[in-house]
Design a protein around this motif. Structure first.
Motif, PDB file in Angstrom:
ATOM      1  N   SER A  82       0.804  -1.220   0.000  1.00 21.05           N
ATOM      2  CA  SER A  82       0.000   0.000   0.000  1.00 21.05           C
ATOM      3  C   SER A  82       0.836   1.270   0.000  1.00 21.05           C
ATOM      4  CB  SER A  82      -0.924   0.001   1.229  1.00 21.05           C
ATOM      5  OG  SER A  82      -1.779  -1.125   1.234  1.00 21.05           O
ATOM      6  N   TYR A  83       2.164   1.133  -0.021  1.00 21.86           N
ATOM      7  CA  TYR A  83       3.040   2.298   0.114  1.00 21.86           C
ATOM      8  C   TYR A  83       4.139   2.292  -0.948  1.00 21.86           C
ATOM      9  CZ  TYR A  83       1.171   2.985   4.861  1.00 21.86           C
ATOM     10  OH  TYR A  83       0.354   3.206   5.937  1.00 21.86           O
ATOM     11  N   GLY A  84       4.767   3.459  -1.108  1.00 18.88           N
ATOM     12  CA  GLY A  84       6.061   3.497  -1.757  1.00 18.88           C
ATOM     13  C   GLY A  84       7.089   3.015  -0.754  1.00 18.88           C
ATOM     14  N   ILE A  85       7.986   2.131  -1.172  1.00 23.77           N
ATOM     15  CA  ILE A  85       8.967   1.511  -0.267  1.00 23.77           C
ATOM     16  C   ILE A  85      10.367   1.906  -0.719  1.00 23.77           C
ATOM     17  CG2 ILE A  85       9.861  -0.674   0.637  1.00 23.77           C
ATOM     18  CD1 ILE A  85       7.067  -0.027   1.616  1.00 23.77           C
ATOM     19  N   VAL A  86      11.257   2.156   0.262  1.00 23.52           N
ATOM     20  CA  VAL A  86      12.592   2.627  -0.072  1.00 23.52           C
ATOM     21  C   VAL A  86      13.632   1.528   0.095  1.00 23.52           C
ATOM     22  CG1 VAL A  86      11.985   4.958   0.658  1.00 23.52           C
ATOM     23  CG2 VAL A  86      13.180   3.454   2.262  1.00 23.52           C
ATOM     24  N   LYS A  87      14.690   1.667  -0.680  1.00 20.61           N
ATOM     25  CA  LYS A  87      15.892   0.838  -0.533  1.00 20.61           C
ATOM     26  C   LYS A  87      17.037   1.796  -0.235  1.00 20.61           C
ATOM     27  CE  LYS A  87      18.828  -2.463  -3.035  1.00 20.61           C
ATOM     28  NZ  LYS A  87      19.039  -3.175  -4.333  1.00 20.61           N
ATOM     29  N   GLU A 144      21.099   2.679   1.674  1.00 19.69           N
ATOM     30  CA  GLU A 144      22.451   2.153   1.839  1.00 19.69           C
ATOM     31  C   GLU A 144      22.683   1.589   3.242  1.00 19.69           C
ATOM     32  OE1 GLU A 144      25.453   4.889   0.630  1.00 19.69           O
ATOM     33  OE2 GLU A 144      24.610   5.207  -1.360  1.00 19.69           O
ATOM     34  N   ASP A 145      22.117   2.260   4.247  1.00 24.02           N
ATOM     35  CA  ASP A 145      22.264   1.780   5.622  1.00 24.02           C
ATOM     36  C   ASP A 145      21.015   2.196   6.385  1.00 24.02           C
ATOM     37  OD1 ASP A 145      22.901   1.010   8.151  1.00 24.02           O
ATOM     38  OD2 ASP A 145      24.701   2.236   8.352  1.00 24.02           O
ATOM     39  N   THR A 146      19.991   1.373   6.316  1.00 26.94           N
ATOM     40  CA  THR A 146      18.681   1.750   6.854  1.00 26.94           C
ATOM     41  C   THR A 146      18.608   1.678   8.369  1.00 26.94           C
ATOM     42  OG1 THR A 146      17.898  -0.526   6.526  1.00 26.94           O
ATOM     43  CG2 THR A 146      17.484   1.044   4.756  1.00 26.94           C
ATOM     44  N   SER A 147      19.708   1.309   9.028  1.00 29.41           N
ATOM     45  CA  SER A 147      19.703   1.292  10.491  1.00 29.41           C
ATOM     46  C   SER A 147      19.940   2.692  11.062  1.00 29.41           C
ATOM     47  CB  SER A 147      20.779   0.337  11.013  1.00 29.41           C
ATOM     48  OG  SER A 147      22.083   0.798  10.669  1.00 29.41           O
ATOM     49  N   ARG A 148      20.377   3.633  10.245  1.00 27.14           N
ATOM     50  CA  ARG A 148      20.658   4.984  10.703  1.00 27.14           C
ATOM     51  C   ARG A 148      19.375   5.820  10.783  1.00 27.14           C
ATOM     52  NH1 ARG A 148      24.817   7.134   6.453  1.00 27.14           N
ATOM     53  NH2 ARG A 148      24.472   9.039   7.668  1.00 27.14           N
ATOM     54  N   ASP A 149      19.472   6.966  11.471  1.00 25.32           N
ATOM     55  CA  ASP A 149      18.329   7.868  11.559  1.00 25.32           C
ATOM     56  C   ASP A 149      18.008   8.485  10.204  1.00 25.32           C
ATOM     57  OD1 ASP A 149      18.097   7.382  14.264  1.00 25.32           O
ATOM     58  OD2 ASP A 149      19.305   9.119  14.848  1.00 25.32           O
ATOM     59  N   TYR A 150      19.037   8.762   9.404  1.00 26.01           N
ATOM     60  CA  TYR A 150      18.807   9.198   8.030  1.00 26.01           C
ATOM     61  C   TYR A 150      19.917   8.625   7.156  1.00 26.01           C
ATOM     62  CZ  TYR A 150      22.293  12.995   8.603  1.00 26.01           C
ATOM     63  OH  TYR A 150      23.422  13.729   8.807  1.00 26.01           O
ATOM     64  N   PHE A 151      19.604   8.410   5.893  1.00 23.01           N
ATOM     65  CA  PHE A 151      20.523   7.666   5.036  1.00 23.01           C
ATOM     66  C   PHE A 151      20.229   7.961   3.565  1.00 23.01           C
ATOM     67  CE2 PHE A 151      16.920   5.167   6.487  1.00 23.01           C
ATOM     68  CZ  PHE A 151      16.335   4.743   5.313  1.00 23.01           C
ATOM     69  N   PRO A 152      21.228   7.826   2.687  1.00 24.01           N
ATOM     70  CA  PRO A 152      21.008   8.006   1.256  1.00 24.01           C
ATOM     71  C   PRO A 152      20.239   6.822   0.668  1.00 24.01           C
ATOM     72  CG  PRO A 152      23.269   7.344   1.669  1.00 24.01           C
ATOM     73  CD  PRO A 152      22.645   7.560   3.011  1.00 24.01           C
ATOM     74  N   LEU A 153      19.464   7.107  -0.338  1.00 25.11           N
ATOM     75  CA  LEU A 153      18.636   6.075  -0.954  1.00 25.11           C
ATOM     76  C   LEU A 153      19.271   5.512  -2.214  1.00 25.11           C
ATOM     77  CD1 LEU A 153      15.022   7.515  -0.592  1.00 25.11           C
ATOM     78  CD2 LEU A 153      16.144   5.758   0.784  1.00 25.11           C
ATOM     79  N   LYS A 154      18.940   4.258  -2.465  1.00 31.34           N
ATOM     80  CA  LYS A 154      19.345   3.592  -3.699  1.00 31.34           C
ATOM     81  C   LYS A 154      18.185   3.457  -4.673  1.00 31.34           C
ATOM     82  CE  LYS A 154      23.128   0.726  -1.877  1.00 31.34           C
ATOM     83  NZ  LYS A 154      23.601  -0.677  -1.706  1.00 31.34           N
ATOM     84  N   ASP A 155      16.955   3.312  -4.139  1.00 27.13           N
ATOM     85  CA  ASP A 155      15.815   3.092  -5.026  1.00 27.13           C
ATOM     86  C   ASP A 155      14.509   3.354  -4.273  1.00 27.13           C
ATOM     87  OD1 ASP A 155      14.479   2.530  -7.344  1.00 27.13           O
ATOM     88  OD2 ASP A 155      14.935   0.382  -7.362  1.00 27.13           O
ATOM     89  N   LEU A 156      13.462   3.602  -5.048  1.00 29.55           N
ATOM     90  CA  LEU A 156      12.096   3.736  -4.548  1.00 29.55           C
ATOM     91  C   LEU A 156      11.218   2.823  -5.383  1.00 29.55           C
ATOM     92  CD1 LEU A 156      11.802   7.653  -4.629  1.00 29.55           C
ATOM     93  CD2 LEU A 156      12.566   6.289  -2.708  1.00 29.55           C
ATOM     94  N   ILE A 157      10.341   2.104  -4.727  1.00 27.04           N
ATOM     95  CA  ILE A 157       9.443   1.202  -5.449  1.00 27.04           C
ATOM     96  C   ILE A 157       8.019   1.487  -4.999  1.00 27.04           C
ATOM     97  CG2 ILE A 157       8.849  -1.203  -5.931  1.00 27.04           C
ATOM     98  CD1 ILE A 157      11.730  -1.931  -5.242  1.00 27.04           C
ATOM     99  N   GLU A 158       7.160   1.783  -5.954  1.00 31.53           N
ATOM    100  CA  GLU A 158       5.777   2.117  -5.640  1.00 31.53           C
ATOM    101  C   GLU A 158       4.935   0.854  -5.458  1.00 31.53           C
ATOM    102  OE1 GLU A 158       2.511   4.565  -4.835  1.00 31.53           O
ATOM    103  OE2 GLU A 158       4.631   5.078  -5.008  1.00 31.53           O
ATOM    104  N   LYS A 159       4.418   0.662  -4.239  1.00 27.39           N
ATOM    105  CA  LYS A 159       3.481  -0.399  -3.892  1.00 27.39           C
ATOM    106  C   LYS A 159       3.935  -1.784  -4.384  1.00 27.39           C
ATOM    107  CE  LYS A 159      -0.366   2.847  -3.736  1.00 27.39           C
ATOM    108  NZ  LYS A 159      -1.695   3.242  -4.248  1.00 27.39           N
ATOM    109  N   PRO A 160       5.085  -2.250  -3.922  1.00 26.06           N
ATOM    110  CA  PRO A 160       5.562  -3.568  -4.363  1.00 26.06           C
ATOM    111  C   PRO A 160       4.816  -4.706  -3.675  1.00 26.06           C
ATOM    112  CG  PRO A 160       7.010  -2.717  -2.673  1.00 26.06           C
ATOM    113  CD  PRO A 160       6.011  -1.625  -2.949  1.00 26.06           C
TER     114      PRO A 160
END
Length: 292
Positions: free
Chosen positions: A168-173, A175-191
Protein backbone atom coordinates in the motif's frame (compact mmCIF):
# COMPACT_ATOMS: atom_id res chain seq x y z
CA UNK A 1 18.75 27.68 2.17
CA UNK A 2 15.85 27.95 4.60
CA UNK A 3 12.61 26.26 3.59
CA UNK A 4 9.94 28.96 3.48
CA UNK A 5 7.17 27.39 1.39
CA UNK A 6 5.01 24.31 1.81
CA UNK A 7 2.50 22.54 -0.40
CA UNK A 8 -0.42 20.56 1.04
CA UNK A 9 -2.26 18.41 -1.52
CA UNK A 10 -5.91 18.15 -0.47
CA UNK A 11 -7.87 17.48 -3.64
CA UNK A 12 -8.73 13.80 -3.21
CA UNK A 13 -12.28 12.48 -3.09
CA UNK A 14 -11.98 10.84 0.34
CA UNK A 15 -13.88 7.77 -0.81
CA UNK A 16 -12.72 5.67 2.16
CA UNK A 17 -14.84 7.90 4.42
CA UNK A 18 -18.08 7.90 2.48
CA UNK A 19 -20.79 8.88 3.23
CA UNK A 20 -19.21 11.39 5.66
CA UNK A 21 -17.19 12.91 2.80
CA UNK A 22 -20.01 13.13 0.28
CA UNK A 23 -20.53 16.82 1.00
CA UNK A 24 -17.48 17.78 3.06
CA UNK A 25 -13.73 17.30 2.52
CA UNK A 26 -12.11 14.51 4.52
CA UNK A 27 -9.47 17.06 5.52
CA UNK A 28 -12.21 18.95 7.38
CA UNK A 29 -13.28 15.99 9.49
CA UNK A 30 -12.78 17.02 13.13
CA UNK A 31 -10.08 15.41 15.24
CA UNK A 32 -11.24 16.34 18.75
CA UNK A 33 -12.15 19.98 18.02
CA UNK A 34 -10.02 20.93 15.03
CA UNK A 35 -10.30 19.87 11.39
CA UNK A 36 -7.58 17.44 10.41
CA UNK A 37 -5.95 19.82 7.95
CA UNK A 38 -5.40 22.44 10.66
CA UNK A 39 -3.02 20.05 12.42
CA UNK A 40 -1.04 19.82 9.17
CA UNK A 41 -0.91 23.58 8.73
CA UNK A 42 0.14 24.08 12.35
CA UNK A 43 2.97 21.58 11.90
CA UNK A 44 4.30 23.59 8.96
CA UNK A 45 3.97 26.86 10.86
CA UNK A 46 5.72 25.41 13.93
CA UNK A 47 8.61 24.41 11.64
CA UNK A 48 9.04 28.04 10.53
CA UNK A 49 7.28 27.88 7.16
CA UNK A 50 5.76 31.20 6.10
CA UNK A 51 3.77 30.50 2.92
CA UNK A 52 1.50 27.51 2.38
CA UNK A 53 -0.27 26.45 -0.80
CA UNK A 54 -3.22 24.12 -0.42
CA UNK A 55 -4.00 22.24 -3.64
CA UNK A 56 -7.76 22.01 -3.55
CA UNK A 57 -10.47 20.33 -5.58
CA UNK A 58 -14.08 20.98 -6.45
CA UNK A 59 -16.57 20.95 -3.56
CA UNK A 60 -13.76 21.74 -1.09
CA UNK A 61 -14.59 25.38 -0.50
CA UNK A 62 -14.97 24.56 3.21
CA UNK A 63 -11.16 24.37 3.53
CA UNK A 64 -10.77 27.89 2.14
CA UNK A 65 -13.56 29.20 4.34
CA UNK A 66 -11.97 27.67 7.43
CA UNK A 67 -8.70 29.57 6.99
CA UNK A 68 -10.44 32.81 5.98
CA UNK A 69 -11.85 35.46 8.31
CA UNK A 70 -15.45 34.96 9.42
CA UNK A 71 -16.60 38.47 10.24
CA UNK A 72 -20.15 37.47 11.17
CA UNK A 73 -18.92 34.86 13.63
CA UNK A 74 -16.31 37.22 15.07
CA UNK A 75 -18.95 39.93 15.58
CA UNK A 76 -21.24 37.42 17.26
CA UNK A 77 -18.53 36.24 19.64
CA UNK A 78 -17.46 39.80 20.38
CA UNK A 79 -21.05 40.88 21.09
CA UNK A 80 -21.54 38.01 23.55
CA UNK A 81 -18.18 38.68 25.26
CA UNK A 82 -16.77 35.28 24.30
CA UNK A 83 -13.22 36.55 24.14
CA UNK A 84 -11.49 33.17 24.35
CA UNK A 85 -13.47 31.77 21.43
CA UNK A 86 -12.94 34.99 19.48
CA UNK A 87 -9.18 34.78 19.92
CA UNK A 88 -9.24 31.13 18.83
CA UNK A 89 -11.21 31.89 15.66
CA UNK A 90 -9.08 34.88 14.69
CA UNK A 91 -5.91 32.86 15.27
CA UNK A 92 -6.83 30.39 12.53
CA UNK A 93 -6.74 33.01 9.79
CA UNK A 94 -3.47 34.40 11.15
CA UNK A 95 -1.55 31.11 11.16
CA UNK A 96 0.35 31.77 7.93
CA UNK A 97 0.05 33.18 4.43
CA UNK A 98 -2.26 30.50 3.03
CA UNK A 99 -2.92 30.30 -0.69
CA UNK A 100 -5.17 28.00 -2.72
CA UNK A 101 -5.15 26.52 -6.20
CA UNK A 102 -7.59 24.06 -7.70
CA UNK A 103 -6.49 20.79 -9.25
CA UNK A 104 -9.01 20.46 -12.11
CA UNK A 105 -8.62 16.69 -12.50
CA UNK A 106 -7.61 13.93 -10.10
CA UNK A 107 -4.45 12.89 -11.96
CA UNK A 108 -2.35 11.73 -9.03
CA UNK A 109 -0.08 13.16 -6.36
CA UNK A 110 2.62 14.06 -8.89
CA UNK A 111 0.14 16.17 -10.83
CA UNK A 112 -1.06 17.84 -7.62
CA UNK A 113 2.53 18.85 -6.82
CA UNK A 114 2.97 20.14 -10.37
CA UNK A 115 0.12 22.58 -9.71
CA UNK A 116 2.48 24.34 -7.27
CA UNK A 117 5.18 25.12 -9.85
CA UNK A 118 4.48 28.87 -10.09
CA UNK A 119 4.03 29.19 -6.34
CA UNK A 120 7.32 27.46 -5.54
CA UNK A 121 9.53 28.98 -8.23
CA UNK A 122 13.19 28.00 -7.89
CA UNK A 123 13.22 27.24 -4.16
CA UNK A 124 13.29 23.90 -2.34
CA UNK A 125 9.91 23.36 -0.69
CA UNK A 126 8.08 21.17 1.79
CA UNK A 127 5.22 18.81 1.03
CA UNK A 128 2.85 17.65 3.76
CA UNK A 129 0.04 15.30 2.78
CA UNK A 130 -3.30 16.53 4.02
CA UNK A 131 -4.50 13.25 5.46
CA UNK A 132 -1.59 12.34 7.74
CA UNK A 133 -1.20 13.75 11.24
CA UNK A 134 2.20 13.23 12.85
CA UNK A 135 2.47 14.23 16.50
CA UNK A 136 6.05 14.77 17.67
CA UNK A 137 8.10 17.08 19.86
CA UNK A 138 10.06 18.27 16.82
CA UNK A 139 7.61 18.79 13.94
CA UNK A 140 7.96 15.98 11.43
CA UNK A 141 8.64 18.34 8.55
CA UNK A 142 11.29 20.11 10.66
CA UNK A 143 13.07 16.77 11.10
CA UNK A 144 13.39 16.65 7.30
CA UNK A 145 14.41 20.29 7.07
CA UNK A 146 17.30 19.64 9.46
CA UNK A 147 18.65 16.89 7.20
CA UNK A 148 18.17 19.05 4.11
CA UNK A 149 20.35 21.74 5.67
CA UNK A 150 23.12 19.14 5.97
CA UNK A 151 22.78 17.32 2.63
CA UNK A 152 21.20 19.85 0.23
CA UNK A 153 19.26 17.13 -1.56
CA UNK A 154 15.60 16.16 -1.54
CA UNK A 155 14.56 14.37 1.64
CA UNK A 156 11.60 12.07 2.32
CA UNK A 157 10.13 10.82 5.57
CA UNK A 158 9.87 7.07 6.16
CA UNK A 159 8.42 4.79 8.82
CA UNK A 160 8.43 1.04 9.33
CA UNK A 161 5.22 -0.76 8.37
CA UNK A 162 4.11 -4.35 8.78
CA UNK A 163 5.25 -6.63 5.92
CA UNK A 164 1.65 -7.14 4.76
CA UNK A 165 1.24 -3.36 4.42
CA UNK A 166 4.12 -2.68 2.00
CA UNK A 167 1.83 -3.20 -0.99
CA UNK A 168 0.00 0.00 0.00
CA UNK A 169 3.04 2.30 0.11
CA UNK A 170 6.06 3.50 -1.76
CA UNK A 171 8.97 1.51 -0.27
CA UNK A 172 12.59 2.63 -0.07
CA UNK A 173 15.89 0.84 -0.53
CA UNK A 174 18.72 2.54 1.34
CA UNK A 175 22.45 2.15 1.84
CA UNK A 176 22.26 1.78 5.62
CA UNK A 177 18.68 1.75 6.85
CA UNK A 178 19.70 1.29 10.49
CA UNK A 179 20.66 4.98 10.70
CA UNK A 180 18.33 7.87 11.56
CA UNK A 181 18.81 9.20 8.03
CA UNK A 182 20.52 7.67 5.04
CA UNK A 183 21.01 8.01 1.26
CA UNK A 184 18.64 6.08 -0.95
CA UNK A 185 19.34 3.59 -3.70
CA UNK A 186 15.82 3.09 -5.03
CA UNK A 187 12.10 3.74 -4.55
CA UNK A 188 9.44 1.20 -5.45
CA UNK A 189 5.78 2.12 -5.64
CA UNK A 190 3.48 -0.40 -3.89
CA UNK A 191 5.56 -3.57 -4.36
CA UNK A 192 4.36 -7.08 -3.59
CA UNK A 193 5.61 -8.12 -0.12
CA UNK A 194 8.06 -10.64 -1.59
CA UNK A 195 9.54 -7.98 -3.90
CA UNK A 196 9.89 -5.19 -1.32
CA UNK A 197 13.52 -4.21 -0.57
CA UNK A 198 12.56 -3.21 3.01
CA UNK A 199 9.54 -2.42 5.15
CA UNK A 200 10.38 1.29 5.28
CA UNK A 201 7.44 3.12 3.76
CA UNK A 202 7.31 6.65 2.40
CA UNK A 203 4.95 8.67 4.57
CA UNK A 204 3.45 12.04 3.86
CA UNK A 205 6.37 14.42 4.45
CA UNK A 206 8.92 15.61 1.87
CA UNK A 207 11.49 18.34 1.25
CA UNK A 208 11.91 18.56 -2.51
CA UNK A 209 14.27 20.39 -4.84
CA UNK A 210 12.44 22.40 -7.55
CA UNK A 211 13.94 20.27 -10.33
CA UNK A 212 11.10 17.89 -9.52
CA UNK A 213 8.71 19.89 -11.70
CA UNK A 214 10.50 19.12 -14.97
CA UNK A 215 10.77 15.50 -13.88
CA UNK A 216 7.03 15.30 -13.18
CA UNK A 217 6.30 16.84 -16.58
CA UNK A 218 8.33 14.07 -18.23
CA UNK A 219 6.76 11.29 -16.15
CA UNK A 220 4.23 9.11 -17.92
CA UNK A 221 0.93 8.40 -16.19
CA UNK A 222 0.76 5.00 -14.51
CA UNK A 223 -2.12 3.01 -13.11
CA UNK A 224 -5.52 4.72 -13.44
CA UNK A 225 -3.89 7.43 -15.54
CA UNK A 226 -2.26 9.00 -12.47
CA UNK A 227 1.16 10.66 -12.35
CA UNK A 228 3.01 9.30 -9.33
CA UNK A 229 5.30 11.55 -7.32
CA UNK A 230 7.37 8.47 -6.44
CA UNK A 231 8.23 7.95 -10.13
CA UNK A 232 9.50 11.53 -10.45
CA UNK A 233 11.46 11.25 -7.20
CA UNK A 234 13.08 8.10 -8.54
CA UNK A 235 14.36 10.11 -11.51
CA UNK A 236 15.59 12.81 -9.15
CA UNK A 237 17.39 10.15 -7.13
CA UNK A 238 19.33 9.12 -10.23
CA UNK A 239 20.29 12.69 -11.07
CA UNK A 240 20.84 14.43 -7.73
CA UNK A 241 20.61 11.89 -4.94
CA UNK A 242 17.86 11.50 -2.37
CA UNK A 243 17.83 11.02 1.40
CA UNK A 244 15.39 9.37 3.78
CA UNK A 245 14.70 10.23 7.41
CA UNK A 246 13.18 7.89 9.97
CA UNK A 247 10.48 10.14 11.35
CA UNK A 248 10.06 10.27 15.12
CA UNK A 249 6.52 10.70 16.37
CA UNK A 250 3.04 9.20 16.36
CA UNK A 251 1.57 8.98 12.87
CA UNK A 252 -2.13 8.71 12.03
CA UNK A 253 -3.49 8.14 8.54
CA UNK A 254 -6.79 9.92 8.96
CA UNK A 255 -8.01 8.57 5.63
CA UNK A 256 -8.31 5.24 7.45
CA UNK A 257 -11.30 4.90 9.77
CA UNK A 258 -9.53 3.05 12.56
CA UNK A 259 -6.51 5.39 12.46
CA UNK A 260 -8.89 8.35 12.53
CA UNK A 261 -10.47 7.06 15.73
CA UNK A 262 -7.03 6.38 17.23
CA UNK A 263 -5.95 9.94 16.42
CA UNK A 264 -9.04 11.38 18.08
CA UNK A 265 -8.45 9.34 21.23
CA UNK A 266 -4.69 9.98 21.39
CA UNK A 267 -5.03 13.73 20.92
CA UNK A 268 -7.93 13.97 23.35
CA UNK A 269 -5.80 12.24 25.98
CA UNK A 270 -3.32 15.12 25.66
CA UNK A 271 -5.99 17.61 26.74
CA UNK A 272 -6.02 18.24 30.47
CA UNK A 273 -9.78 18.71 30.58
CA UNK A 274 -10.45 15.45 28.71
CA UNK A 275 -7.75 13.00 29.76
CA UNK A 276 -9.16 11.72 33.07
CA UNK A 277 -12.83 11.32 32.05
CA UNK A 278 -11.82 9.74 28.73
CA UNK A 279 -9.50 7.27 30.46
CA UNK A 280 -12.28 6.32 32.87
CA UNK A 281 -14.62 5.78 29.94
CA UNK A 282 -12.09 3.63 28.08
CA UNK A 283 -11.45 1.57 31.20
CA UNK A 284 -15.20 1.01 31.59
CA UNK A 285 -15.47 -0.09 27.95
CA UNK A 286 -12.57 -2.54 28.32
CA UNK A 287 -13.96 -3.98 31.55
CA UNK A 288 -17.40 -4.33 29.99
CA UNK A 289 -15.97 -6.18 27.00
CA UNK A 290 -13.97 -8.51 29.25
CA UNK A 291 -17.15 -9.46 31.12
CA UNK A 292 -18.95 -10.43 27.91
Amino acid sequence: MRIKKAVIPAAGFGTRFLPATKAQPKEMLPVVDKPAIQYIVEEAVNAGIEDILIVNGRFKRAIEDHFDRSMELEMHLDHHKKSEALELVRGISDLANIHFIRQPEQLGLGHAILMAKSFVGSEPFAVLLGDEIIESETPAIKQLMNVYEEERSSVIGVREVAPEQVKSYGIVKGEDTSRDYFPLKDLIEKPAPEEAPSNLAIVGRYIIEPSIFELIESTCPGKNGEIQLTDALRKQLGQEGLWAVRLVGDRYDIGDKLEYIKASIALALKRDEMARPLLRYLEDVVMSEMRV
